[in-house]
Structures are given as C-alpha cells and as structure tokens.
Design a protein around this motif. Sequence first.
Motif, PDB file in Angstrom:
ATOM      1  N   THR A   8     -16.250 -11.838  -2.791  1.00  0.00           N
ATOM      2  CA  THR A   8     -17.672 -11.659  -2.517  1.00  0.00           C
ATOM      3  C   THR A   8     -17.818 -10.429  -1.633  1.00  0.00           C
ATOM      4  OG1 THR A   8     -17.973 -14.046  -2.619  1.00  0.00           O
ATOM      5  CG2 THR A   8     -19.749 -12.765  -1.614  1.00  0.00           C
ATOM      6  N   VAL A   9     -18.671  -9.501  -2.074  1.00  0.00           N
ATOM      7  CA  VAL A   9     -18.878  -8.247  -1.359  1.00  0.00           C
ATOM      8  C   VAL A   9     -20.367  -8.077  -1.065  1.00  0.00           C
ATOM      9  CG1 VAL A   9     -16.849  -7.154  -2.396  1.00  0.00           C
ATOM     10  CG2 VAL A   9     -19.068  -6.892  -3.493  1.00  0.00           C
ATOM     11  N   ALA A  24      -7.495   1.862  -6.130  1.00  0.00           N
ATOM     12  CA  ALA A  24      -6.304   1.205  -5.587  1.00  0.00           C
ATOM     13  C   ALA A  24      -5.356   0.774  -6.707  1.00  0.00           C
ATOM     14  CB  ALA A  24      -6.701  -0.004  -4.745  1.00  0.00           C
ATOM     15  N   LEU A  25      -5.903   0.209  -7.773  1.00  0.00           N
ATOM     16  CA  LEU A  25      -5.062  -0.227  -8.885  1.00  0.00           C
ATOM     17  C   LEU A  25      -4.400   0.956  -9.583  1.00  0.00           C
ATOM     18  CD1 LEU A  25      -7.319  -3.075 -10.270  1.00  0.00           C
ATOM     19  CD2 LEU A  25      -5.092  -3.351  -9.160  1.00  0.00           C
ATOM     20  N   ARG A  26      -5.157   2.045  -9.756  1.00  0.00           N
ATOM     21  CA  ARG A  26      -4.580   3.256 -10.358  1.00  0.00           C
ATOM     22  C   ARG A  26      -3.465   3.812  -9.476  1.00  0.00           C
ATOM     23  NH1 ARG A  26      -7.809   5.471 -14.561  1.00  0.00           N
ATOM     24  NH2 ARG A  26      -9.843   4.475 -14.650  1.00  0.00           N
ATOM     25  N   ALA A  27      -3.687   3.818  -8.169  1.00  0.00           N
ATOM     26  CA  ALA A  27      -2.695   4.352  -7.235  1.00  0.00           C
ATOM     27  C   ALA A  27      -1.398   3.544  -7.261  1.00  0.00           C
ATOM     28  CB  ALA A  27      -3.261   4.376  -5.818  1.00  0.00           C
ATOM     29  N   HIS A  28      -1.480   2.280  -7.666  1.00  0.00           N
ATOM     30  CA  HIS A  28      -0.292   1.437  -7.741  1.00  0.00           C
ATOM     31  C   HIS A  28       0.258   1.326  -9.166  1.00  0.00           C
ATOM     32  CE1 HIS A  28      -1.275   0.356  -3.639  1.00  0.00           C
ATOM     33  NE2 HIS A  28      -0.029  -0.049  -3.556  1.00  0.00           N
ATOM     34  N   GLY A  29      -0.087   2.295 -10.028  1.00  0.00           N
ATOM     35  CA  GLY A  29       0.529   2.403 -11.339  1.00  0.00           C
ATOM     36  C   GLY A  29      -0.101   1.622 -12.466  1.00  0.00           C
ATOM     37  N   HIS A  30      -1.282   1.064 -12.251  1.00  0.00           N
ATOM     38  CA  HIS A  30      -1.960   0.333 -13.316  1.00  0.00           C
ATOM     39  C   HIS A  30      -2.843   1.293 -14.117  1.00  0.00           C
ATOM     40  CE1 HIS A  30      -0.902  -2.893 -10.533  1.00  0.00           C
ATOM     41  NE2 HIS A  30      -0.949  -3.691 -11.584  1.00  0.00           N
ATOM     42  N   HIS A  31      -2.986   1.015 -15.381  1.00  0.00           N
ATOM     43  CA  HIS A  31      -3.900   1.764 -16.243  1.00  0.00           C
ATOM     44  C   HIS A  31      -5.223   1.002 -16.231  1.00  0.00           C
ATOM     45  CE1 HIS A  31      -5.232   4.304 -19.491  1.00  0.00           C
ATOM     46  NE2 HIS A  31      -5.574   3.226 -20.180  1.00  0.00           N
ATOM     47  N   VAL A  32      -6.309   1.660 -15.819  1.00  0.00           N
ATOM     48  CA  VAL A  32      -7.604   0.997 -15.680  1.00  0.00           C
ATOM     49  C   VAL A  32      -8.600   1.646 -16.636  1.00  0.00           C
ATOM     50  CG1 VAL A  32      -9.456   0.374 -14.078  1.00  0.00           C
ATOM     51  CG2 VAL A  32      -7.102   0.537 -13.250  1.00  0.00           C
ATOM     52  N   LEU A 109      -3.546  -6.751  -3.047  1.00  0.00           N
ATOM     53  CA  LEU A 109      -3.944  -5.344  -3.060  1.00  0.00           C
ATOM     54  C   LEU A 109      -5.463  -5.208  -3.094  1.00  0.00           C
ATOM     55  CD1 LEU A 109      -3.345  -2.296  -3.389  1.00  0.00           C
ATOM     56  CD2 LEU A 109      -3.238  -2.717  -5.856  1.00  0.00           C
ATOM     57  N   VAL A 110      -6.108  -5.967  -3.964  1.00  0.00           N
ATOM     58  CA  VAL A 110      -7.568  -5.905  -4.068  1.00  0.00           C
ATOM     59  C   VAL A 110      -8.213  -6.369  -2.764  1.00  0.00           C
ATOM     60  CG1 VAL A 110      -9.590  -6.862  -5.262  1.00  0.00           C
ATOM     61  CG2 VAL A 110      -7.599  -6.114  -6.579  1.00  0.00           C
ATOM     62  N   GLU A 111      -7.723  -7.467  -2.211  1.00  0.00           N
ATOM     63  CA  GLU A 111      -8.287  -7.977  -0.960  1.00  0.00           C
ATOM     64  C   GLU A 111      -8.118  -6.973   0.175  1.00  0.00           C
ATOM     65  OE1 GLU A 111      -8.201 -11.927   1.886  1.00  0.00           O
ATOM     66  OE2 GLU A 111      -6.622 -11.672   0.399  1.00  0.00           O
ATOM     67  N   THR A 112      -6.943  -6.405   0.307  1.00  0.00           N
ATOM     68  CA  THR A 112      -6.685  -5.427   1.364  1.00  0.00           C
ATOM     69  C   THR A 112      -7.569  -4.199   1.197  1.00  0.00           C
ATOM     70  OG1 THR A 112      -4.397  -6.180   1.510  1.00  0.00           O
ATOM     71  CG2 THR A 112      -4.880  -4.005   2.423  1.00  0.00           C
ATOM     72  N   THR A 113      -7.731  -3.763  -0.047  1.00  0.00           N
ATOM     73  CA  THR A 113      -8.562  -2.585  -0.321  1.00  0.00           C
ATOM     74  C   THR A 113     -10.021  -2.836   0.038  1.00  0.00           C
ATOM     75  OG1 THR A 113      -7.079  -1.907  -2.091  1.00  0.00           O
ATOM     76  CG2 THR A 113      -9.306  -1.001  -2.135  1.00  0.00           C
ATOM     77  N   LEU A 114     -10.558  -3.973  -0.393  1.00  0.00           N
ATOM     78  CA  LEU A 114     -11.962  -4.283  -0.098  1.00  0.00           C
ATOM     79  C   LEU A 114     -12.183  -4.508   1.397  1.00  0.00           C
ATOM     80  CD1 LEU A 114     -12.749  -6.656  -3.100  1.00  0.00           C
ATOM     81  CD2 LEU A 114     -13.496  -4.278  -2.798  1.00  0.00           C
ATOM     82  N   HIS A 115     -11.226  -5.167   2.037  1.00  0.00           N
ATOM     83  CA  HIS A 115     -11.335  -5.395   3.486  1.00  0.00           C
ATOM     84  C   HIS A 115     -11.266  -4.059   4.230  1.00  0.00           C
ATOM     85  CE1 HIS A 115     -10.218  -6.710   7.544  1.00  0.00           C
ATOM     86  NE2 HIS A 115     -10.910  -7.796   7.230  1.00  0.00           N
ATOM     87  N   GLY A 116     -10.346  -3.199   3.816  1.00  0.00           N
ATOM     88  CA  GLY A 116     -10.222  -1.881   4.435  1.00  0.00           C
ATOM     89  C   GLY A 116     -11.455  -1.020   4.232  1.00  0.00           C
ATOM     90  N   GLY A 117     -12.136  -1.209   3.094  1.00  0.00           N
ATOM     91  CA  GLY A 117     -13.361  -0.463   2.813  1.00  0.00           C
ATOM     92  C   GLY A 117     -14.580  -1.045   3.512  1.00  0.00           C
ATOM     93  N   GLY A 118     -14.403  -2.187   4.182  1.00  0.00           N
ATOM     94  CA  GLY A 118     -15.496  -2.798   4.931  1.00  0.00           C
ATOM     95  C   GLY A 118     -16.561  -3.472   4.082  1.00  0.00           C
ATOM     96  N   HIS A 122     -15.797 -12.494   1.618  1.00  0.00           N
ATOM     97  CA  HIS A 122     -14.746 -13.508   1.558  1.00  0.00           C
ATOM     98  C   HIS A 122     -14.129 -13.571   0.167  1.00  0.00           C
ATOM     99  CE1 HIS A 122     -18.125 -16.018   0.144  1.00  0.00           C
ATOM    100  NE2 HIS A 122     -17.215 -16.748  -0.456  1.00  0.00           N
ATOM    101  N   ARG A 123     -13.008 -14.275   0.101  1.00  0.00           N
ATOM    102  CA  ARG A 123     -12.237 -14.423  -1.135  1.00  0.00           C
ATOM    103  C   ARG A 123     -12.157 -15.902  -1.489  1.00  0.00           C
ATOM    104  NH1 ARG A 123      -5.813 -12.898  -1.882  1.00  0.00           N
ATOM    105  NH2 ARG A 123      -5.401 -14.448  -3.483  1.00  0.00           N
TER     106      ARG A 123
END
Length: 135
Positions: A8-9, A24-32, A109-118, A122-123
């Motif tokens: 939830t954002v 974030a997903l692209r940076a960790h080698g995923h194709h999006v 990764l997604v949680e850390t990214t969203l939390h870091g982006g402010g 919650h999850r």
Amino acid sequence: METTTEYTVLEHHRCTAVELVDAALRAHGHHVVTESGRLVVVAGDRIATALFGAFVRPARQYRRYEVALSATPGHAVLTLRHAGHGAAVAGGMIGAKRRREAWHHVTALVETTLHGGGVLLHRTDRVDVSGTSLR
C-alpha cells in the motif's frame, strides 16, 4: 500455494512507486515489460529451466511475476504475484525451494525500494489457497 504481496502506497505517489519498482527490478537483472497496465517481470532462461530443471544455476532459473496497480481513495495498492510459468516450473523440491528464495528476494527488494522512496504505507502477504482441499 502461491503468495501474493500487496504494497500500500500513498495515492498521490502511485506513479513514482511503479517507476521505483521498475527501476529496482531492472537494476537487479530482471526484464520488465509494461503490458495491459501492469508490469510483467521475467528473469532466467525458460528453455533451460524446462529442459534441465534443478540442474540450472539458481540465477538462471526462469521466474515470472506481475505487478498490478489498483487505486482507492487515499491510497494505491501495488500487487506483486506470480505470473503463469507454464512448463518452465521444473526442478522438483530443489526448484520449488529456489523459486521461494527468489520470491523472498524480490518481495524484499520491492519493499526496501518503496520504503527508501518514502512511499510505502504497509505490506500485506496473502496466501492463495484456492484449489486446496479442506478434507
């Protein structure tokens, strides 16, 4: 049983949240790829996973997820779920363990990214029990 994770954002930051997750997903080698208003996330080699199962290195095992955005007044929800893997979900118990580990890595990764982006409020993790017998 598959797990679905909802993030939830803040409603007015929903586009930012999608962009953060995409990057974030692209940076960790995923194709999006953006497809029908959702993100389809792919990693690994589908053919090698289908042919060799658990013999494929963990980093090359095929995985496919989707990230969908839904909005309600006051907040938006990014839903991360497993997408149809088709025949490429091979490897028995070893493959299942690797998929679980990869899932935990992606959700963290997604949680850390969203939390870091402010933008994360919650999850929520949900387990899909459809098709499970209640005998």
